[in-house]
Design a protein around this motif. Structure first.
Motif, mmCIF file in Angstrom:
data_model
loop_
_atom_site.group_PDB
_atom_site.id
_atom_site.type_symbol
_atom_site.label_atom_id
_atom_site.label_comp_id
_atom_site.label_asym_id
_atom_site.label_seq_id
_atom_site.Cartn_x
_atom_site.Cartn_y
_atom_site.Cartn_z
ATOM 1 N N HIS A 40 18.678 53.577 71.127
ATOM 2 C CA HIS A 40 19.734 53.543 72.297
ATOM 3 C C HIS A 40 18.518 54.507 72.613
ATOM 4 N N GLU A 41 17.963 55.034 71.714
ATOM 5 C CA GLU A 41 17.192 56.367 72.083
ATOM 6 C C GLU A 41 15.290 55.722 73.139
ATOM 7 N N LEU A 42 14.652 54.272 72.474
ATOM 8 C CA LEU A 42 13.807 53.572 72.732
ATOM 9 C C LEU A 42 14.399 53.475 73.547
ATOM 10 N N GLY A 43 15.357 52.006 73.899
ATOM 11 C CA GLY A 43 15.467 51.617 75.154
ATOM 12 C C GLY A 43 15.461 52.676 76.577
ATOM 13 N N SER A 44 16.425 54.023 76.233
ATOM 14 C CA SER A 44 16.796 54.802 77.068
ATOM 15 C C SER A 44 15.118 55.702 77.709
ATOM 16 N N TYR A 45 14.275 55.498 76.885
ATOM 17 C CA TYR A 45 12.781 55.726 77.126
ATOM 18 C C TYR A 45 12.087 54.288 77.748
ATOM 19 N N LEU A 46 12.260 53.511 77.491
ATOM 20 C CA LEU A 46 11.826 52.027 78.285
ATOM 21 C C LEU A 46 12.495 51.836 79.517
ATOM 22 N N LYS A 47 13.801 52.519 79.646
ATOM 23 C CA LYS A 47 14.589 52.176 80.571
ATOM 24 C C LYS A 47 13.501 53.116 82.370
ATOM 25 N N ALA A 48 12.846 53.888 81.387
ATOM 26 C CA ALA A 48 12.563 55.255 82.220
ATOM 27 C C ALA A 48 11.178 55.333 82.654
ATOM 28 N N HIS A 49 10.260 54.309 81.808
ATOM 29 C CA HIS A 49 8.864 54.812 81.655
ATOM 30 C C HIS A 49 8.059 53.393 81.023
ATOM 31 N N ASP A 94 3.911 51.401 76.759
ATOM 32 C CA ASP A 94 2.154 52.555 76.482
ATOM 33 C C ASP A 94 3.022 52.622 74.687
ATOM 34 N N THR A 95 1.628 51.797 74.352
ATOM 35 C CA THR A 95 2.560 51.667 72.266
ATOM 36 C C THR A 95 2.028 52.799 71.596
ATOM 37 N N ALA A 96 1.286 53.276 72.655
ATOM 38 C CA ALA A 96 0.590 54.885 71.716
ATOM 39 C C ALA A 96 2.219 56.028 71.743
ATOM 40 N N ILE A 97 2.409 55.790 72.979
ATOM 41 C CA ILE A 97 3.584 56.155 73.581
ATOM 42 C C ILE A 97 5.574 56.658 72.377
ATOM 43 N N VAL A 98 5.384 55.140 72.396
ATOM 44 C CA VAL A 98 6.217 54.565 71.787
ATOM 45 C C VAL A 98 6.289 54.990 70.341
ATOM 46 N N GLN A 144 15.622 45.712 77.356
ATOM 47 C CA GLN A 144 14.952 46.679 76.673
ATOM 48 C C GLN A 144 15.813 47.338 75.474
ATOM 49 N N LYS A 145 16.744 46.459 75.285
ATOM 50 C CA LYS A 145 17.953 46.569 74.225
ATOM 51 C C LYS A 145 17.378 45.890 73.334
ATOM 52 N N TYR A 146 16.217 44.754 73.619
ATOM 53 C CA TYR A 146 15.988 43.785 72.573
ATOM 54 C C TYR A 146 14.636 43.946 72.305
#
Length: 336
Positions: free
Chosen positions: A113-122, A125-129, A197-199
């Motif tokens: 959920h946290e990473l999916g929320s980030y990817l939905k808005a940004h 980027d491998t380093a930032i992920v 994004q979730k997958y």
């Protein structure tokens, strides 16, 4: 006066859920904004750099304690004062010591959920992920550690539960802390991340033992968890469960591509037919213009020729025709 201090992860929408729980904007109280500014200042002074993804758990300097205590005292006339701040989760022990009899509402989210929320808005980027994952680990571990040491003064709540079972969460908070948060008329709609994004988030977290271990610990200890999380599953299992859903989404996407291709082909055919029709219209238009020009020329010619001359020409033409007929008749009789 009852004080509720709330915190959570960086990217999940726990603050929107909290606003629903408390029936409105939390920032109406002047003390709220001052506490948030103090929290930001403390983090800036105690953390290296301005990148929140790299901030760690720390213990603030003693000089901030008196100011924090003074700010909380300005809200003493409120029956209940709710303050929400993401940064406060990095130094919860400080707030526990400075806010007398404060209670803590800790919102955790799943790593997907946290990473999916980030990817939905940004953009990806491998380093930032990697930083986002590490920040989730840092803040979730901090909330879990504080909760395990202060169960009488805190609740650990799943973000998805705050969306799906708002009334149940409020009842739990009221019962645990003996407060009276009003129940909203409508529960907040759950905000699901898009399946891609979730997958992707689940795939990036696949076989991350640290993340899986912390998430299992926080769910095992949580006061309120999402109904779908009643059975503890590791990230590998959750990823496998997402695969058929993702494949279904891919199949739907492929069908949409085919439908688009067919529609595009039909559109091209219609455009070609339109061009052909336009060419025919242009041809007949030019013919019409040519006929109109000839008619105009004839009219002008008739207007310039006297009627008497026209009659004479007609009579001569008629005489010539008759003479030709007599000549032909005589010729035919001679041959006989």
């Amino acid at each position: 006066m009852s004080i509720l201090i709330c915190t959570g992860s960086l990217f999940s929408e726990w603050q929107k859920n909290l606003e629903n729980l408390t029936l409105g904007n939390l920032e109406h109280h002047q003390t709220y904004s001052r506490l948030s500014a103090l929290s930001e200042d403390i983090c800036q002074q105690n953390s290296a750099g301005t990148d929140k993804l790299e901030w760690k758990v720390f213990t603030p300097q003693d000089k901030y304690a008196d100011k924090a205590t003074q700010l909380f005292s300005t809200a003493q006339n409120e029956p209940i004062f709710v303050w929400a701040d993401t940064n406060s989760g990095l130094f919860l022990n400080f707030w526990y010591a400075t806010a007398e009899n404060a209670k803590f509402v800790l919102f955790y989210s799943s790593p997907e959920h946290e990473l999916g929320s980030y990817l939905k808005a940004h953009p990806y980027d491998t380093a930032i992920v990697k930083k986002v994952i590490q920040a989730w680990i840092t803040r979730t571990r901090a909330m879990l550690t504080f909760f395990m040491r202060n169960r009488d003064h805190s609740v650990l709540i799943d973000v998805e539960s705050a969306s799906k079972n708002t009334i149940g969460v409020i009842e739990k908070i009221n019962k645990t802390f003996d407060v009276e948060l009003n129940k909203p008329k409508n529960t907040m709609r759950d905000h699901e991340e898009p399946i891609f994004q979730k997958y992707l988030a689940a795939s990036l977290l696949f076989r991350n033992d640290t993340v899986a271990e912390i998430f299992d610990e926080v769910r095992s200890a949580a006061t309120v968890i999402c109904d779908s999380d009643l059975t503890i599953e590791d990230i590998q299992k959750r990823t496998e469960n997402l695969i058929p859903v993702f494949q279904k989404a891919v199949t739907k996407h492929d069908q949409l591509v085919i439908d688009y291709s067919n529609a595009n082909e039909e559109l091209n055919m219609a455009i070609l037919q339109l061009h052909k029709t336009q060419e025919e219209l242009e041809f007949y238009y030019l013919k019409e213009c040519e006929t109109a020009a000839q008619y105009k020329k004839l009219v002008e010619s008739l207007q310039q020729t006297p009627l008497l001359k026209l009659a004479r020409l007609a009579r001569l033409n008629e005489q010539s025709r008759q003479s030709n007929e007599i000549h032909s008749q005589v010729k035919n009789d001679g041959q006989l």
